[in-house]
Each structure stands twice: as C-alpha cells, then as structure tokens.
Design a protein around this motif. Structure first.
Motif, PDB file in Angstrom:
ATOM      1  N   SER A   1      -6.309-118.359   2.527  1.00  0.00           N
ATOM      2  CA  SER A   1      -7.015-119.160   1.523  1.00  0.00           C
ATOM      3  C   SER A   1      -6.042-119.690   0.483  1.00  0.00           C
ATOM      4  O   SER A   1      -5.006-119.074   0.208  1.00  0.00           O
ATOM      5  CB  SER A   1      -8.078-118.318   0.824  1.00  0.00           C
ATOM      6  OG  SER A   1      -9.060-117.866   1.730  1.00  0.00           O
TER       7      SER A   1
ATOM      8  N   ARG B   1      -6.389-122.111  -3.407  1.00  0.00           N
ATOM      9  CA  ARG B   1      -7.239-122.811  -4.365  1.00  0.00           C
ATOM     10  C   ARG B   1      -6.415-123.870  -5.061  1.00  0.00           C
ATOM     11  O   ARG B   1      -5.448-123.541  -5.770  1.00  0.00           O
ATOM     12  CB  ARG B   1      -7.812-121.851  -5.396  1.00  0.00           C
ATOM     13  CG  ARG B   1      -8.879-122.473  -6.290  1.00  0.00           C
ATOM     14  CD  ARG B   1      -9.179-121.576  -7.458  1.00  0.00           C
ATOM     15  NE  ARG B   1     -10.429-121.913  -8.121  1.00  0.00           N
ATOM     16  CZ  ARG B   1     -10.695-121.616  -9.400  1.00  0.00           C
ATOM     17  NH1 ARG B   1      -9.781-120.994 -10.125  1.00  0.00           N
ATOM     18  NH2 ARG B   1     -11.856-121.945  -9.922  1.00  0.00           N
TER      19      ARG B   1
ATOM     20  N   SER C   1      -6.023-127.025  -7.783  1.00  0.00           N
ATOM     21  CA  SER C   1      -6.562-127.484  -9.057  1.00  0.00           C
ATOM     22  C   SER C   1      -6.061-128.888  -9.338  1.00  0.00           C
ATOM     23  O   SER C   1      -4.947-129.238  -8.948  1.00  0.00           O
ATOM     24  CB  SER C   1      -6.135-126.557 -10.195  1.00  0.00           C
ATOM     25  OG  SER C   1      -6.584-125.239  -9.987  1.00  0.00           O
TER      26      SER C   1
ATOM     27  N   THR D   1     -14.688-125.627  -0.564  1.00  0.00           N
ATOM     28  CA  THR D   1     -15.677-125.801  -1.629  1.00  0.00           C
ATOM     29  C   THR D   1     -15.038-126.541  -2.794  1.00  0.00           C
ATOM     30  O   THR D   1     -14.006-126.098  -3.313  1.00  0.00           O
ATOM     31  CB  THR D   1     -16.215-124.453  -2.111  1.00  0.00           C
ATOM     32  OG1 THR D   1     -16.797-123.732  -1.008  1.00  0.00           O
ATOM     33  CG2 THR D   1     -17.282-124.653  -3.181  1.00  0.00           C
TER      34      THR D   1
ATOM     35  N   PHE E   1     -11.582-128.336  -8.732  1.00  0.00           N
ATOM     36  CA  PHE E   1     -10.963-127.345  -7.850  1.00  0.00           C
ATOM     37  C   PHE E   1     -11.321-127.627  -6.399  1.00  0.00           C
ATOM     38  O   PHE E   1     -12.361-128.222  -6.101  1.00  0.00           O
ATOM     39  CB  PHE E   1     -11.451-125.929  -8.206  1.00  0.00           C
ATOM     40  CG  PHE E   1     -11.224-125.547  -9.632  1.00  0.00           C
ATOM     41  CD1 PHE E   1     -12.241-125.658 -10.574  1.00  0.00           C
ATOM     42  CD2 PHE E   1      -9.985-125.070 -10.038  1.00  0.00           C
ATOM     43  CE1 PHE E   1     -12.030-125.297 -11.901  1.00  0.00           C
ATOM     44  CE2 PHE E   1      -9.768-124.705 -11.354  1.00  0.00           C
ATOM     45  CZ  PHE E   1     -10.791-124.827 -12.292  1.00  0.00           C
TER      46      PHE E   1
ATOM     47  N   GLN F   1     -11.439-124.993  -3.285  1.00  0.00           N
ATOM     48  CA  GLN F   1     -11.246-123.686  -2.685  1.00  0.00           C
ATOM     49  C   GLN F   1     -11.225-123.859  -1.173  1.00  0.00           C
ATOM     50  O   GLN F   1     -12.191-124.355  -0.589  1.00  0.00           O
ATOM     51  CB  GLN F   1     -12.368-122.733  -3.093  1.00  0.00           C
ATOM     52  CG  GLN F   1     -12.279-121.360  -2.460  1.00  0.00           C
ATOM     53  CD  GLN F   1     -11.083-120.565  -2.940  1.00  0.00           C
ATOM     54  OE1 GLN F   1     -10.784-120.539  -4.137  1.00  0.00           O
ATOM     55  NE2 GLN F   1     -10.381-119.915  -2.024  1.00  0.00           N
TER      56      GLN F   1
ATOM     57  N   ASN G   1     -10.793-121.974   2.398  1.00  0.00           N
ATOM     58  CA  ASN G   1     -10.816-120.708   3.125  1.00  0.00           C
ATOM     59  C   ASN G   1     -10.678-120.960   4.628  1.00  0.00           C
ATOM     60  O   ASN G   1     -10.845-122.093   5.092  1.00  0.00           O
ATOM     61  CB  ASN G   1     -12.122-119.968   2.848  1.00  0.00           C
ATOM     62  CG  ASN G   1     -12.312-119.618   1.393  1.00  0.00           C
ATOM     63  OD1 ASN G   1     -11.347-119.372   0.665  1.00  0.00           O
ATOM     64  ND2 ASN G   1     -13.562-119.596   0.957  1.00  0.00           N
TER      65      ASN G   1
END
Length: 119
Positions: free
Chosen positions: A17, A19, A21, A68, A79, A81, A83
């Motif tokens: 994963s 994330r 920004s 997401t 953001f 996300q 996965n």
C-alpha cells in the motif's frame, strides 16, 4: 498562482500500500473538483480517480475497489490511498484541477510522484 505538490510515492512490493497526497495553494481548493492521473512509460496519461467539491467519487475500472480518493479541505489536500498494488500500477502519479479564471478554464498539474510496484 495555483500550485499543486504531490508526495508519498515510492517503491513497494506487490500487494503493498501507498498513500499519495496532493496539497494545493490558494483559496480555490474547497470549491474545486480534484483528479488523480497516472502515466506509465510509453503509455498515455490516464484518469485514475475523481472527487468532486462535494465529495462524490469515481474511479477507473482498473483501480476500483483497491484505490480510495479523499480530501481534507481544511488542509487543502487530496489523498489517494492505494491498496493491493500491482506491478501494472507502476507510473508517475499526478494530481490535477481546473480553475475558472474569468471566462476561461485553466488546468493545473502537480509535478508528479513516482510509484513503483515490484513483482
């Protein structure tokens, strides 16, 4: 002057994963839709995810259920996300927004952040 600055990319193994920004300058952020795109080597840039100013979201079929998109208007940040990453997710990821400037629409892009997924 609108500036978009992405961060959070890196190298990750398959199934991992990350994330991302994207932080925006300016007072427009809360009123604007935001988008994440990606561009893999030798391929066209493609839309990955969208979030409206009101929080409605939409995704490319290839990432639905794994990625997401969200936003924090208090921090002028959107953001992504990610996965269950796959090698085919390897690309430079960009955020984008369109700002109404008088009677014209101006598109602004971030500088991009590299995501590499190893097999």
């Amino acid at each position: 002057q609108v500036q978009l600055v992405e961060s959070g990319g890196g190298l990750v193994q398959t199934g991992g994963s990350l994330r991302l920004s994207c932080t925006a300058s300016g007072s427009f952020f809360s009123r604007n839709d935001m988008r994440w795109y990606r561009q893999a080597p030798g391929k066209q840039r493609e839309l990955v995810a969208f979030i409206s100013s009101g929080g409605a979201t939409n995704y490319a079929v290839s990432v639905k259920g794994r990625f997401t998109i969200s936003r924090d208007n208090s921090k002028n940040t959107v953001f992504l996300q990610m996965n269950s990453l796959k090698p085919e997710d390897t690309a430079v990821y960009y955020c984008k927004t369109d700002v109404l400037d008088g009677l014209r629409v101006v598109s602004y892009w971030g500088q991009g952040t590299q995501v590499t997924v190893s097999a």
